[in-house]
Design a protein around this motif. Sequence first.
Motif, mmCIF file in Angstrom:
data_model
loop_
_atom_site.group_PDB
_atom_site.id
_atom_site.type_symbol
_atom_site.label_atom_id
_atom_site.label_comp_id
_atom_site.label_asym_id
_atom_site.label_seq_id
_atom_site.Cartn_x
_atom_site.Cartn_y
_atom_site.Cartn_z
ATOM 1 N N THR A 115 4.595 6.226 0.178
ATOM 2 C CA THR A 115 4.548 4.904 0.701
ATOM 3 C C THR A 115 5.740 4.659 0.946
ATOM 4 N N ARG A 143 -0.328 -0.716 0.522
ATOM 5 C CA ARG A 143 -0.926 -0.172 0.442
ATOM 6 C C ARG A 143 -0.502 0.247 0.843
ATOM 7 N N ASP A 145 -2.178 4.344 -6.762
ATOM 8 C CA ASP A 145 -1.323 3.440 -7.420
ATOM 9 C C ASP A 145 -1.807 3.206 -8.765
ATOM 10 N N ARG A 162 2.024 0.259 1.585
ATOM 11 C CA ARG A 162 2.038 1.203 2.052
ATOM 12 C C ARG A 162 2.630 1.339 2.361
ATOM 13 N N ASN A 203 6.377 -1.502 -6.106
ATOM 14 C CA ASN A 203 5.043 -1.879 -4.956
ATOM 15 C C ASN A 203 5.270 -3.056 -3.869
ATOM 16 N N PHE A 261 -4.208 7.628 1.170
ATOM 17 C CA PHE A 261 -3.085 6.815 1.921
ATOM 18 C C PHE A 261 -2.286 7.656 2.871
ATOM 19 N N ASP A 262 -1.832 8.738 2.227
ATOM 20 C CA ASP A 262 -0.764 9.560 3.088
ATOM 21 C C ASP A 262 -1.346 10.478 4.380
ATOM 22 N N TYR A 293 -5.331 -1.725 -3.482
ATOM 23 C CA TYR A 293 -4.288 -2.582 -3.396
ATOM 24 C C TYR A 293 -4.741 -3.899 -3.343
ATOM 25 N N ARG A 317 0.598 -0.552 -0.045
ATOM 26 C CA ARG A 317 0.054 0.029 0.077
ATOM 27 C C ARG A 317 0.407 0.602 0.105
#
Length: 322
Positions: free
Chosen positions: A195, A15, A224, A8, A241, A116-117, A79, A4
């Motif tokens: 990520t 992710r 992504d 991530r 990834n 995500f961030d 993801y 992710r």
Amino acid sequence: MTARSIRRTTAARTRLAAVGSLAVAGALLLTACGDQTDSGSGSSTSESTDKASTAPLFSKLPKEIQDKGVIQVGTNAEYAPMEYVEGGKIVGVDPDIAAALGKQLGVEFKFTSGAFDGLITAVNTGRYDIAMSSITDNKQRQEGLDESGKKLGEGVDFVDYFTAGTAVYVKKGNPKGVKSIEDLCGQTAAVQRGTTYEQALKDQSKKCTDGGKKAIKIESFENDTEAQTRVKSGGAVAGVNDYPVAVDMARKADGGNAFEVIGEQYDAGPFGIVVDKQNTQLRDALKEAVDAIIKDGSYQKVLEKWGAQSGAIQAAAINSGK
């Protein structure tokens, strides 16, 4: 989601990015972590009470979560196979693991997808009870530090439930003959912003220049999917990834004709459920629940369903990332 690799490096759907990016960008993008997509509606108090009668770990939860009957989960559902949207619902490894945890704890895990961030910031501010999005557990995130070690935030605790490494993927047929991440010096690489594998590219780029080669041109995208599109179009030589995400993508995208993964995963590290440092009761209850589903076999069944057995762990851990 080494995520992710949502990890991530954390180096490496990991992710599974450096905490500095999370702290700064998270503050700016907190509103972007809005209720874009969720996995279901909350349970009523009576339903939670019924669940509690058969859930062995319900009493371990904080009283406010017992009363709500719901654990609010922040994620970035982009993801596959870790977490993604299908038919308007968030599905994947993480939601299924959460469902198994819910049976032990007697509550529903309600997933909401956002940027995500911004996830860690959203947990710290109380928007979500936890974040579960292929997030790599590392010291920077635990301590709220940026890349130089400067304190930027409170940090978070992790309940580690999976392990994954970073993978390099290229367009099918590997037209540029990439054999490893070291071959990306002087090339363009695509990655999701915020990520750990974005940081992996930055670290490799420095190695390139330190060795007298050209830096990697890193193109960072908000999600992504954009990074994958850049590689598919030939605009980027490669993408980076989480390993399980890259493998799944190579197998499924365009019937397996869009991408291929180069070599094996590297810099493997744990994915963790993010919990606010003040919420130790919830953290400890989650650890017990992860151990319980490993023991009863439901954890392994989830991983087998999604072809993610390579990430299996033998026991849960708290803040085991380096």
